[in-house]
Design an enzyme around this catalytic site. Sequence first.
Site, PDB file in Angstrom:
ATOM      1  N   CYS A   1      71.025  -4.900 -11.098  1.00  0.00           N
ATOM      2  CA  CYS A   1      70.228  -5.162  -9.895  1.00  0.00           C
ATOM      3  C   CYS A   1      71.175  -5.651  -8.813  1.00  0.00           C
ATOM      4  CB  CYS A   1      69.150  -6.207 -10.174  1.00  0.00           C
ATOM      5  SG  CYS A   1      68.195  -6.684  -8.709  1.00  0.00           S
TER       6      CYS A   1
ATOM      7  N   CYS B   1      65.467 -13.469 -13.873  1.00  0.00           N
ATOM      8  CA  CYS B   1      65.951 -13.623 -12.495  1.00  0.00           C
ATOM      9  C   CYS B   1      65.830 -15.072 -12.048  1.00  0.00           C
ATOM     10  CB  CYS B   1      65.148 -12.712 -11.572  1.00  0.00           C
ATOM     11  SG  CYS B   1      65.557 -12.894  -9.824  1.00  0.00           S
TER      12      CYS B   1
ATOM     13  N   ASN C   1      53.860 -13.710  15.486  1.00  0.00           N
ATOM     14  CA  ASN C   1      54.632 -13.606  14.245  1.00  0.00           C
ATOM     15  C   ASN C   1      54.538 -12.155  13.764  1.00  0.00           C
ATOM     16  OD1 ASN C   1      56.035 -14.199  11.899  1.00  0.00           O
ATOM     17  ND2 ASN C   1      54.249 -14.988  10.836  1.00  0.00           N
TER      18      ASN C   1
ATOM     19  N   GLU D   1      44.238 -10.797  13.535  1.00  0.00           N
ATOM     20  CA  GLU D   1      44.989 -10.177  12.441  1.00  0.00           C
ATOM     21  C   GLU D   1      44.348  -8.843  12.065  1.00  0.00           C
ATOM     22  OE1 GLU D   1      47.125  -8.863   9.478  1.00  0.00           O
ATOM     23  OE2 GLU D   1      47.775 -10.626  10.622  1.00  0.00           O
TER      24      GLU D   1
ATOM     25  N   GLN E   1      54.382 -15.941   2.921  1.00  0.00           N
ATOM     26  CA  GLN E   1      55.836 -16.018   2.806  1.00  0.00           C
ATOM     27  C   GLN E   1      56.236 -16.308   1.358  1.00  0.00           C
ATOM     28  OE1 GLN E   1      57.806 -15.196   5.127  1.00  0.00           O
ATOM     29  NE2 GLN E   1      56.981 -15.731   7.119  1.00  0.00           N
TER      30      GLN E   1
ATOM     31  N   CYS F   1      75.035 -14.203 -11.407  1.00  0.00           N
ATOM     32  CA  CYS F   1      73.888 -13.494 -11.966  1.00  0.00           C
ATOM     33  C   CYS F   1      74.410 -12.327 -12.790  1.00  0.00           C
ATOM     34  CB  CYS F   1      72.980 -12.997 -10.849  1.00  0.00           C
ATOM     35  SG  CYS F   1      71.686 -11.861 -11.389  1.00  0.00           S
TER      36      CYS F   1
ATOM     37  N   CYS G   1      61.330 -12.102  12.044  1.00  0.00           N
ATOM     38  CA  CYS G   1      62.178 -11.789  10.898  1.00  0.00           C
ATOM     39  C   CYS G   1      63.232 -10.747  11.254  1.00  0.00           C
ATOM     40  CB  CYS G   1      61.334 -11.307   9.706  1.00  0.00           C
ATOM     41  SG  CYS G   1      60.344  -9.835  10.047  1.00  0.00           S
TER      42      CYS G   1
ATOM     43  N   CYS H   1      70.217  -8.740  -4.317  1.00  0.00           N
ATOM     44  CA  CYS H   1      70.833  -9.884  -3.633  1.00  0.00           C
ATOM     45  C   CYS H   1      72.235  -9.486  -3.189  1.00  0.00           C
ATOM     46  CB  CYS H   1      70.865 -11.094  -4.548  1.00  0.00           C
ATOM     47  SG  CYS H   1      69.236 -11.683  -5.031  1.00  0.00           S
TER      48      CYS H   1
END
Length: 393
Positions: free
Chosen positions: A30, A105, A325, A278, A228, A22, A352, A33
């Site tokens: 940037c 990107c 979750n 929720e 997601q 990249c 996560c 990542c």
Amino acid sequence: MDAPPLTPSPTPPLTRSVAARCDYFDTGRCRSCALLDQPYDAQLADKQREVEALLPAPAAGWSEPVASPPVEFRNKAKMVVGGTATEPTLGILDAAFAGVDLRECRLHTRGLHDALPVLADFVRQADLAPYDVVQRRGELKHLLVTESPAGELMVRFVCRSQEPVARLRKHLPSLLGRLPVAVATVNLQPAHKAVLEGEREIVLTPAATLAMPLGAVTLHLRPRSFFQTNTAMATALYGEAVAWTTDLAPRSVWDLYSGVGGFALHLAAPGRAVTGVEISQEAVRSAEHSAAAAGLADVRFLPGDATTYAVNAAPEAVPDLVVVNPPRRGIGDQLAGWLEGSGVPHVLYSSCNARTLAADLAAMPSYAPVRGRLLDMFPHTRHYEVLVLLGRR
């Protein structure tokens, strides 16, 4: 001037054993990542080792981790708008708050990649002045664009005020003629602070929801609903949940932290009562829309705090299966303590953050992992999703 392009699109697809390249990363424009210079197989192996070091081994052993496509996997572009109305940048801001253009990107799906230059043209056409952080003037702060698996787009213009709304309405037909935009909105975020979006949404199109077909289930996303960002991994996550719980045949399911209803809607079945809880009203509205569109009479969604709902439930209302979750902080001591004493036979935990998952498991010693699997929701970063099925000892 726009940043030079990344590796041209005709380049052969990346293999899992080769590190992605990249130009934005290599030149320091940037560094989001952070693991981009590592081969993808090595990234995945490191994540699996971390999960196995942090969590107890499931009775069935760890399943093979689910690998993501290393490029073109991200279904949502969150672009800071910089530059000027005639030369806008779509990407991030540098340390001096100047715009850094990242429209090439390679993480974005092909549809998002192709849409961003058209949206930059639309910014020029509608004369939308980017918000200048230093001068505190201008209007357009962010462009938030989501692509569905069917190729339709939700485009949200995050603005400081309603001033550009009339121009957006005037020029919107030209945008609809160039892109498959199903939903277009203006989100108002007047505060001078690093907040992605505000509380008020002005819908510009007849439709206010974006259909996200995921196999047998279609989710209907409202503008401020979370979903997601990796569609392939989300599909795998929900598919695994269905596969793991089919033999359990629960007659009642709670989906706590249910969001737009991904787990609840996938686990719905004849004769099974499913309740989603929720805190986000917007997400509940999305989930209710999806359930109604699918004709699911035994699925309901309630607005409220997941822990409060559980601890205040009557003992006879305790379900056969609880799905959690939570955000990165985990479910916390109170909900973990309630689950520990609840008698619920099985818990399906999607996390996560393996560290907070480990802490929550330690607070529930009556449960042991039966199955476990890592899903690489966020390639080239240290983040991932891990799914575990817990059975009461």
